[in-house]
Design an enzyme around this catalytic site. Structure first.
Site: not given
Length: 586
Positions: A124, A170
């Site tokens: 992830h 991110h």
């Protein structure tokens, strides 16, 4: 000799002594050496067959073992004998290289079933070097993950500041970006360093159509023939890992599904709290959740209005990108019952958060299992895990989830379980799901992990002893004033009925503890059971010190007396630390 200072004037001295062979080892040696002082290769072969369950060994294999032991034990001497003494025999059993608890490097499962029939080693936010909010983005953690055997890499792709190139980062955090091309080149270079089986790149896409077309070109030029491009727009069944050897697979939503995420009142939110808080959508009952709220891309509200229907406005750009997507990540409408509907003419990938999975597991147990028999389910950590911690992977696995996505840069007990699961099948990153998760009964019934089943198998474990800490740690690492007081914890992670943890008594002031304690574990679903092993140093006044751990798939344990190597907190194997244990199945 170890010296520990007690006060200004006095020191305590302790000799690090090598513990002798346990009684079981002595008895086995006497039995198979037929009362003699040396064991021949033929006698060793009988021991390996009858006690260790190595039924494929020949006399020449046993002779090779004898030669290896003599070379490692007496490498400075030239020996004419080809037999083992008791100490040689003990050394062999206590060698994690010669006598491991599982086959670490042997792929032995059927690899010709569809991808949906396998648990897949999944990362992830694979590009993050640390926490989820402010760490650097880099290709280094991607390389580390691939070298460990991870088969699914996640990349969040965003426009750069000038909107003419693609960065991986991110979104809406302080993480520093890395160029997409750098990540793709590193994936190409290291994808198959640990395993020949396919690597899936899951893209969390926040791009304009123009940049999506650019990504399509990057993918095609970087990977070339390595890229798996499906012949049809939507697969009716996934290919097998064997068919896809040395292939790169792209998985994301088809372009037309990248629409703006809107709340019911038509407003849009960029707030991390609004997306990930337990008090917001995650607090609702599963039947009230809609698939829109499970959008793996968290928020697509940065995409400009002009792109909502770009399929019509940019048909060529959309087509180039879309045709490379082999595993479609769908976004069906409705509640969880609709989300988990199995469609007869196509397969897809669905992503759910860890909380939604747990809630779905309360009210849609069999729907989850039935969905994962044909389709791929991906579970990702909740957004509030800012420190890159992880969650309980067994919840996903016992419902058939193929992609239990973990922050691979994190560590802790959840990560140790992940390492344990993917030690299976030679560490190739694909573990065949047990038949019980794939079976369908005459009335359409499937496996229900909530049901308590009868005991299927009992695992008996004897923890004999441990060694190697004095080689891997400083003398005062565990205790400033005396040698350590080690104890060992052993237990099972699996379905709720099988989960348990037990421990030995501490052995005081000893670098080579001898416990000689036996434990019994009845297992209702041994196919999903993982053996947990931890060693700690007992500290009466403070928190006990960590001294090593490992996690092993029960289904792959070799019977008999085995050497079990231990790893550090991050899962890196320690150089010398190991336990001598015995495994028996009843």
């Amino acid at each position: 000799m170890g010296s520990y200072r007690m006060c200004v004037c006095f020191t305590r001295k302790f000799r690090v002594t090598e513990a002798g062979p346990p009684e079981d080892v002595k008895e086995a040696f006497n039995k198979y050496a037929e009362g003699g002082t040396h064991m021949t290769a033929e006698q060793l072969r009988r021991f390996l067959l009858e006690v260790q369950g190595d039924d494929g060994g020949s006399i020449s294999d046993a002779e090779k073992v004898v030669d290896q032991v003599l070379k490692t034990r007496h490498h400075l001497a030239k020996f004419t004998r080809h037999t083992l003494t008791l100490d040689d025999f003990h050394h062999y059993l206590f060698s994690s290289d010669l006598n491991p608890p599982i086959n670490y490097d042997q792929v032995h499962q059927d690899m010709t079933a569809p991808l949906s029939h396998y648990f897949i080693y999944t990362g992830h936010n694979s590009y993050l070097t640390g926490n989820q909010l402010s760490s650097d983005c880099s290709d280094v953690p991607i390389i580390k993950a691939l070298k460990r055997g991870v088969r699914v890499v996640e990349l969040d792709i965003w426009p750069n500041s000038t909107k003419d190139d693609v960065h991986v980062l991110h979104g809406r955090t302080l993480t520093t970006p890395v160029e997409l091309m750098k990540c793709l080149k590193s994936i190409k270079e290291h994808a198959f360093s640990a395993s020949p089986y396919p690597v899936v790149i899951t893209l969390e896409d926040h791009l304009t159509p123009h940049l999506q077309a650019k990504v399509a070109k990057m993918l095609a030029e970087t990977f070339g023939d390595m890229l798996f491009v499906p012949q049809c727009e939507c697969l009716q069944e996934f290919p097998s890992p064997e068919e896809l050897k040395y292939k790169i697979i792209i998985s994301t939503k088809p372009p037309k599904e990248y629409l703006k995420a809107e709340s019911k009142d038509g407003t849009r939110s960029n707030s991390v709290k609004a997306r990930d808080s337990d008090d917001d959508e995650w607090g609702k009952e599963p039947q009230d959740l809609t698939a829109d709220q499970e959008d793996e891309t968290k928020s697509d509200s940065d995409i400009s209005d002009e792109n909502e229907a770009y399929d019509n406005e940019h048909p060529l750009e959309a087509a180039d990108y879309k045709r490379l997507i082999a595993i479609h990540a769908g976004k069906p409408k409705g509640g969880l019952k609709d989300v988990l509907k199995v469609e007869p003419d196509k397969v897809r990938r669905l992503s759910l958060s860890e909380q939604t999975l747990e809630k779905a597991a309360e009210s849609h147990v069999t729907d989850l299992v039935r969905f994962t028999q044909k389709n791929i389910l991906r579970i990702y950590p909740k957004g509030t895990r800012f420190t890159s911690s992880n969650y309980k992977p067994l919840v996903g696995w016992m419902h058939g989830t193929q992609m239990v996505a973990f922050n691979m840069q994190g560590y802790g007990r959840a990560m140790w379980l992940m390492h344990g699961m993917f030690r299976s099948n030679g560490g190739c990153g694909y573990v065949k799901k047990p038949d019980l998760l794939m079976n369908v009964g005459p009335d359409g019934q499937v496996f229900n992990p909530k049901e308590t089943l009868p005991v299927k198998k009992t695992l008996k474990i004897k923890v004999y002893m441990g060694d190697g800490w004095h080689l891997d740690f400083k003398q005062t690492h565990f205790d400033l004033y005396s040698p350590p007081d080690f104890y060992c914890k052993v237990g099972i992670a699996g379905v709720p009925a099988d989960q348990i943890m037990k421990k030995t008594k501490p052995k005081e002031d000893n670098w080579t503890p001898v416990w000689e304690q036996e434990f019994t574990f009845p297992l209702t679903v041994p196919e999903l059971a993982l053996l947990r092993i931890e060693v700690h140093e007992y500290d009466m006044s403070e928190k006990d010190d960590f001294a090593g751990q490992t996690c092993l798939p029960v289904s792959e344990l070799k019977p008999g007396i085995r050497a079990v190597p231990l790893s550090d907190r991050k899962g890196e194997m320690l150089n010398s630390v190991r336990l001598l244990m015995r495994f028996d199945f009843v």
